[in-house]
Design a protein around this motif. Structure first.
Motif, PDB file in Angstrom:
ATOM      1  N   ALA A 112       0.868  -1.178   0.000  1.00 17.10           N
ATOM      2  CA  ALA A 112       0.000   0.000   0.000  1.00 17.10           C
ATOM      3  C   ALA A 112       0.907   1.230   0.000  1.00 17.10           C
ATOM      4  O   ALA A 112       1.848   1.294   0.774  1.00 17.10           O
ATOM      5  N   TRP A 113       0.655   2.205  -0.839  1.00 16.57           N
ATOM      6  CA  TRP A 113       1.559   3.357  -0.899  1.00 16.57           C
ATOM      7  C   TRP A 113       1.397   4.223   0.335  1.00 16.57           C
ATOM      8  O   TRP A 113       0.339   4.249   0.948  1.00 16.57           O
ATOM      9  N   ARG A 114       2.429   4.895   0.702  1.00 15.60           N
ATOM     10  CA  ARG A 114       2.344   5.862   1.790  1.00 15.60           C
ATOM     11  C   ARG A 114       2.935   7.213   1.396  1.00 15.60           C
ATOM     12  O   ARG A 114       2.506   8.228   1.854  1.00 15.60           O
ATOM     13  N   TRP A 115       3.951   7.215   0.543  1.00 19.17           N
ATOM     14  CA  TRP A 115       4.578   8.475   0.137  1.00 19.17           C
ATOM     15  C   TRP A 115       4.647   8.512  -1.389  1.00 19.17           C
ATOM     16  O   TRP A 115       5.161   7.584  -1.997  1.00 19.17           O
ATOM     17  N   ALA A 116       4.128   9.559  -1.961  1.00 16.92           N
ATOM     18  CA  ALA A 116       4.266   9.718  -3.407  1.00 16.92           C
ATOM     19  C   ALA A 116       5.305  10.812  -3.653  1.00 16.92           C
ATOM     20  O   ALA A 116       5.134  11.947  -3.205  1.00 16.92           O
ATOM     21  N   VAL A 117       6.417  10.430  -4.309  1.00 16.45           N
ATOM     22  CA  VAL A 117       7.470  11.414  -4.584  1.00 16.45           C
ATOM     23  C   VAL A 117       7.760  11.437  -6.081  1.00 16.45           C
ATOM     24  O   VAL A 117       7.555  10.439  -6.777  1.00 16.45           O
ATOM     25  N   GLY A 118       8.207  12.579  -6.536  1.00 12.97           N
ATOM     26  CA  GLY A 118       8.536  12.698  -7.954  1.00 12.97           C
ATOM     27  C   GLY A 118       9.892  13.352  -8.104  1.00 12.97           C
ATOM     28  O   GLY A 118      10.330  14.111  -7.233  1.00 12.97           O
ATOM     29  N   PHE A 119      10.574  13.038  -9.200  1.00 11.90           N
ATOM     30  CA  PHE A 119      11.881  13.647  -9.491  1.00 11.90           C
ATOM     31  C   PHE A 119      11.872  14.149 -10.931  1.00 11.90           C
ATOM     32  O   PHE A 119      11.411  13.438 -11.821  1.00 11.90           O
ATOM     33  N   ASP A 120      12.379  15.351 -11.125  1.00 12.88           N
ATOM     34  CA  ASP A 120      12.538  15.873 -12.481  1.00 12.88           C
ATOM     35  C   ASP A 120      14.021  16.051 -12.744  1.00 12.88           C
ATOM     36  O   ASP A 120      14.723  16.644 -11.917  1.00 12.88           O
ATOM     37  N   GLY A 121      14.450  15.608 -13.906  1.00 14.00           N
ATOM     38  CA  GLY A 121      15.833  15.840 -14.325  1.00 14.00           C
ATOM     39  C   GLY A 121      16.797  14.887 -13.643  1.00 14.00           C
ATOM     40  O   GLY A 121      16.455  14.171 -12.700  1.00 14.00           O
ATOM     41  N   GLY A 122      18.006  14.844 -14.114  1.00 10.41           N
ATOM     42  CA  GLY A 122      19.003  13.945 -13.529  1.00 10.41           C
ATOM     43  C   GLY A 122      18.961  12.615 -14.242  1.00 10.41           C
ATOM     44  O   GLY A 122      17.981  11.888 -14.153  1.00 10.41           O
TER      45      GLY A 122
ATOM     46  N   GLY B 170       8.203   6.043 -14.892  1.00 15.33           N
ATOM     47  CA  GLY B 170       9.018   7.161 -15.311  1.00 15.33           C
ATOM     48  C   GLY B 170       9.561   6.954 -16.701  1.00 15.33           C
ATOM     49  O   GLY B 170       9.343   5.913 -17.315  1.00 15.33           O
ATOM     50  N   ASP B 171      10.236   7.999 -17.215  1.00 16.20           N
ATOM     51  CA  ASP B 171      10.796   7.860 -18.554  1.00 16.20           C
ATOM     52  C   ASP B 171      12.270   8.258 -18.548  1.00 16.20           C
ATOM     53  O   ASP B 171      12.723   8.994 -19.399  1.00 16.20           O
ATOM     54  N   GLY B 172      12.995   7.788 -17.536  1.00 21.28           N
ATOM     55  CA  GLY B 172      14.420   8.096 -17.489  1.00 21.28           C
ATOM     56  C   GLY B 172      14.706   9.307 -16.638  1.00 21.28           C
ATOM     57  O   GLY B 172      15.220   9.193 -15.538  1.00 21.28           O
ATOM     58  N   ASP B 173      14.313  10.503 -17.142  1.00 21.54           N
ATOM     59  CA  ASP B 173      14.647  11.732 -16.427  1.00 21.54           C
ATOM     60  C   ASP B 173      13.553  12.181 -15.463  1.00 21.54           C
ATOM     61  O   ASP B 173      13.784  12.995 -14.585  1.00 21.54           O
TER      62      ASP B 173
END
Ligand SMILES: NC(=O)C1=CN([C@@H]2O[C@H](COP(=O)(O)OP(=O)(O)OC[C@H]3O[C@@H](n4cnc5c(N)ncnc54)[C@H](OP(=O)(O)O)[C@@H]3O)[C@@H](O)[C@H]2O)C=CC1
Ligand SMILES: N[C@@H](CC=O)C(=O)O
Length: 424
Positions: free
Chosen positions: A330-340, A363-366
């Motif tokens: 069950a999810w508890r934290w939704a995090v996102g990353f842009d770039g890198g 995701g799609d890599g970056d």
């Protein structure tokens, strides 16, 4: 499982959406299938692009009624011939589920009596506020606990047009859009002159106060054509314009009104925009209750029709879903990353090191979005720091369950997240 046989009257905005929803549901194969055995329309030859063979369509009311079915779903509108079809169906003990508020506002009590006598079901959820379940709330959830007033925005078309005008769209173009989107009545003057909202407030008055809806007098004021100057007047007074419907107990009587109304800026009525409806119920015991959501549109209305139908013919309890044996996954934290570059693999590595479960990742890599399992916030911060520092990525916290901080870990020094627009 033997399919549930349904005869559908009408295949316009609502009827065709009902066919789509039924088809999608049947394809999932989880519940008892629904077989739409006959469809009554004016023009059976027209190709409607719906998932049903053409030979099921008819314009012959007798052929429609003679087709064996457990339930009749009505999405035609108006009084005749639907009153006749309703009476004959209910007489035969067939459940009658309808979106036709004009019919229910005029003949609801007679039809309900017919249903009681024959043991048939009579479903009216779709007649008011489309996908917002106010009918069953008033009938069942509130029952006779005492209602003082019902007030709200009950017409999606008018509200859509006023919102469009607020956004600078011309009135005629807004009407064109409301029709194209399937919100408007076949005769849209019923929307703009308040007849549609008056029918709905009469239906709600019947359910809440037991009054014959046909006997309720509604003080009805049309929305003027292209009400730009009214919008401006309202704004000058710190208000906005909405078509408001209300029924209220006053000194042992019921007062009902549908009128273009100045509502305070920032109020729930003001915040109700486009085809959304708002229903506020002033209850004696629980105070003010508020319901809102899509109040017009084929799919939202068809959802209410389907709900009425399934209430009488419920799906089996066992839907083939397994109860989880633990909370893992069950999810508890939704995090996102842009770039890198390579941020996805970096996240997987950091999570492994810190023993944090990744419940889902896409995701799609970056750009990556991940749902992390139940984890203290400071551990999430550590994982995010590892990833962001190593890869130069910008991290967003989208949602999270605020578990208490662990006693052994130090407080995190500042958040590694950049402010996210998805959080207030
Ligand atoms: N649209 C919405 O958002 C909502 C609508 N409703 C109610 O649902 C009902 C249907 O609305 P909607 O789908 O928008 O209407 P539409 O005008 O899009 O569709 C009406 C359908 O009824 C058929 N029909 C009309 N008259 C007859 C007749 N005399 N005999 C047989 N069939 C007939 C039409 O046939 P044909 O296609 O051949 O012309 C058409 O398929 C109305 O009561 C409306 O008030 C309720 C909540 C929301
Ligand atoms: N024309 C109606 C449709 C739903 O009841 C509306 O705009 O609200």
């Amino acid at each position: 499982m033997t399919p549930l046989r349904v005869a559908l009257a009408g295949c316009g905005a609502v009827g065709s959406a009902f066919l789509d929803i039924v088809d999608e549901r049947n394809r999932q194969g989880l519940d008892r299938p629904i077989d739409v055995v006959r469809v009554l329309v004016r023009d059976p030859a027209r190709d409607r692009g719906v998932p049903l063979p053409g030979d099921r369509f008819t314009d012959d009311v007798d052929a429609f009624l003679d087709t064996p079915a457990e339930v009749v779903v009505e999405a035609v509108g108006g009084i005749e011939p639907m009153l006749t079809v309703a009476r004959r169906s209910l007489d035969r003990g067939r459940d009658w589920v309808t979106a036709n508020k004009a019919l229910v506002a005029e003949h609801g009590p007679d039809l309900a009596l017919l249903a009681r006598r024959s043991g048939a079901g009579f479903g009216t959820e779709a007649t008011v506020a489309a996908g917002v379940p106010v009918v069953s709330t008033i009938r069942h959830a509130l029952a006779d606990t005492g209602i003082g007033a019902i007030r709200g925005i009950l017409n999606g078309t008018t509200n859509y047009m006023i919102s469009a005008l607020e956004g600078g769209q011309p009135w005629e173009a807004a009407l064109h859009d409301a029709r194209a989107k399937g919100f408007a009545e076949a005769d849209p003057s019923r929307d703009l002159e308040g007849l549609d909202a008056a029918d709905k407030i009469r239906v709600l008055a019947w359910l809440a106060f037991g009054i014959d809806p046909a006997a309720l007098i509604v003080d009805r004021r049309p929305v003027p054509v292209a009400p730009r100057s009214l919008l401006d007047d309202a704004a000058r007074r710190g208000c906005a314009l909405r078509q408001v419907a209300e029924v209220r107990r006053v000194a042992g009587r019921l007062q009902a009104v549908v009128a273009p109304t100045f509502v305070p800026a920032g109020s729930a009525l003001h915040g109700t925009r486009f085809e959304h409806n708002l229903v506020e119920i002033d209850t004696r015991q629980a105070g003010l209750l508020r319901f809102s959501g899509p109040g017009a549109g084929g799919r939202a209305t068809a959802s209410a029709l389907l709900a009425d139908l399934l209430r009488r013919h419920p799906a089996p309890e066992d839907r083939g879903l397994e109860a989880p044996r633990s909370t893992r996954g069950a999810w508890r934290w939704a995090v996102g990353f842009d770039g890198g570059r390579g941020v996805e693999r970096s996240l997987e590595r950091a999570a492994r090191t810190r023993e944090v479960e990744i419940a889902a990742i896409e995701g799609d890599g970056d750009r990556v979005r991940a749902d992390l399992g139940a984890t203290p916030l400071e551990t999430v911060d550590e994982v995010v720091r590892d990833v962001a520092a190593g890869r130069g990525a910008v991290a967003r916290l989208e949602e999270g369950c605020a578990l208490p901080r662990t006693a052994v870990r130090p407080q995190s020094a500042g958040s590694p997240f950049t402010p996210s627009e998805t959080l207030p």
